[in-house]
Motif scaffolding. Structure first.
Motif, PDB file in Angstrom:
ATOM      1  N   LYS A   1      67.610  52.779  40.116  1.00  0.00           N
ATOM      2  CA  LYS A   1      67.407  51.425  39.594  1.00  0.00           C
ATOM      3  C   LYS A   1      68.460  50.444  40.112  1.00  0.00           C
ATOM      4  CE  LYS A   1      66.376  49.015  35.338  1.00  0.00           C
ATOM      5  NZ  LYS A   1      66.250  49.097  33.904  1.00  0.00           N
ATOM      6  N   ARG A   2      69.718  50.867  40.142  1.00  0.00           N
ATOM      7  CA  ARG A   2      70.807  49.991  40.549  1.00  0.00           C
ATOM      8  C   ARG A   2      71.135  50.081  42.039  1.00  0.00           C
ATOM      9  NH1 ARG A   2      73.765  46.215  37.406  1.00  0.00           N
ATOM     10  NH2 ARG A   2      73.203  46.573  35.249  1.00  0.00           N
TER      11      ARG A   2
ATOM     12  N   GLU B   1      72.915  49.408  30.197  1.00  0.00           N
ATOM     13  CA  GLU B   1      71.812  50.165  30.786  1.00  0.00           C
ATOM     14  C   GLU B   1      72.023  51.675  30.617  1.00  0.00           C
ATOM     15  OE1 GLU B   1      69.365  49.588  34.913  1.00  0.00           O
ATOM     16  OE2 GLU B   1      71.043  48.256  34.481  1.00  0.00           O
ATOM     17  N   LEU B   2      73.257  52.131  30.834  1.00  0.00           N
ATOM     18  CA  LEU B   2      73.585  53.549  30.670  1.00  0.00           C
ATOM     19  C   LEU B   2      73.330  54.000  29.240  1.00  0.00           C
ATOM     20  CD1 LEU B   2      75.018  56.247  31.567  1.00  0.00           C
ATOM     21  CD2 LEU B   2      77.132  55.176  30.782  1.00  0.00           C
TER      22      LEU B   2
ATOM     23  N   VAL C   1      77.695  55.836  39.936  1.00  0.00           N
ATOM     24  CA  VAL C   1      76.884  55.739  38.734  1.00  0.00           C
ATOM     25  C   VAL C   1      77.810  55.817  37.515  1.00  0.00           C
ATOM     26  CG1 VAL C   1      75.030  56.825  37.405  1.00  0.00           C
ATOM     27  CG2 VAL C   1      74.949  56.842  39.891  1.00  0.00           C
ATOM     28  N   PRO C   2      77.690  54.860  36.571  1.00  0.00           N
ATOM     29  CA  PRO C   2      78.555  54.899  35.391  1.00  0.00           C
ATOM     30  C   PRO C   2      78.272  56.115  34.523  1.00  0.00           C
ATOM     31  CG  PRO C   2      77.015  53.059  35.270  1.00  0.00           C
ATOM     32  CD  PRO C   2      76.820  53.706  36.587  1.00  0.00           C
TER      33      PRO C   2
ATOM     34  N   VAL D   1      69.343  60.795  33.500  1.00  0.00           N
ATOM     35  CA  VAL D   1      69.889  59.438  33.483  1.00  0.00           C
ATOM     36  C   VAL D   1      70.529  59.069  34.826  1.00  0.00           C
ATOM     37  CG1 VAL D   1      71.609  57.948  32.382  1.00  0.00           C
ATOM     38  CG2 VAL D   1      70.208  59.469  30.988  1.00  0.00           C
ATOM     39  N   VAL D   2      71.291  59.994  35.409  1.00  0.00           N
ATOM     40  CA  VAL D   2      72.015  59.692  36.659  1.00  0.00           C
ATOM     41  C   VAL D   2      71.055  59.340  37.804  1.00  0.00           C
ATOM     42  CG1 VAL D   2      73.534  60.655  38.429  1.00  0.00           C
ATOM     43  CG2 VAL D   2      74.088  60.968  36.033  1.00  0.00           C
TER      44      VAL D   2
END
Length: 172
Positions: free
Chosen positions: A11-12, A159-160, A20-21, A4-5
């Protein structure tokens, strides 16, 4: 989380991995009516401990409110705060086992974010968790689950959580 990270960073277009959240904690809360018998809070705490694997803290009222038949320092609920490995394990069980067991489940609402990247959902019945034995429960009890993220906006948090497998309902 390992997949995910990098995907979120790409992407962001985050410059640093610390931007990154991430999920910081999950708080599970059960409110119990003050008018119920004394054992209701203890039963709720026992169920919550069984679901989360951690001992529940009993919440007490701060002030007396006569209209609600509530006295100061009267037990009115219980809560558990989960962090680190236990938090991810509970999140996996919530997404994979508990949410699909909800009757007529069509996905979670995307409108339950608080504006600061935290997501709250209510579960009407504790029996959706496989740890609870249906024969041993005395009353149905709901709970609130709050997922606290380090995201600054609701879009980043959405998104996360989507990338982590949270089943959100599609917009019509």
């Amino acid at each position: 989380m390992n997949e995910v990270v990098p995907a979120l960073k790409e992407k962001r277009k985050y410059g640093n991995v610390h931007q990154v959240p991430r999920i910081e904690k999950i708080v599970v809360n059960m409110g119990v009516s003050a008018s119920l018998e004394k054992g209701a809070v203890d039963d709720a705490a026992k169920d919550l401990s069984m679901i989360t694997g951690r001992k529940a803290v009993i919440s007490k009222s701060r002030k007396s409110i006569a209209n609600f038949k509530l006295r100061e320092n009267q037990p009115i609920g219980c809560r558990v705060t989960l962090r680190r490995d236990v938090m991810y394990e509970f999140f996996d069980r919530l997404v994979a086992a508990a949410l699909p067991r909800i009757r007529d489940f069509r996905g979670l609402s995307v409108r339950s974010f608080d504006g600061r990247g935290n997501y709250s959902l209510g579960v009407a019945d504790q029996t959706v968790f496989p740890e609870i034995e249906l024969d041993k429960i005395k009353r149905q009890q709901g709970m609130d689950i709050t997922i606290v993220t380090s995201a600054g906006t609701d879009g980043e948090a959405l998104e996360l959580l989507k990338m982590m497998g949270m089943p959100f309902a599609e917009a019509k």
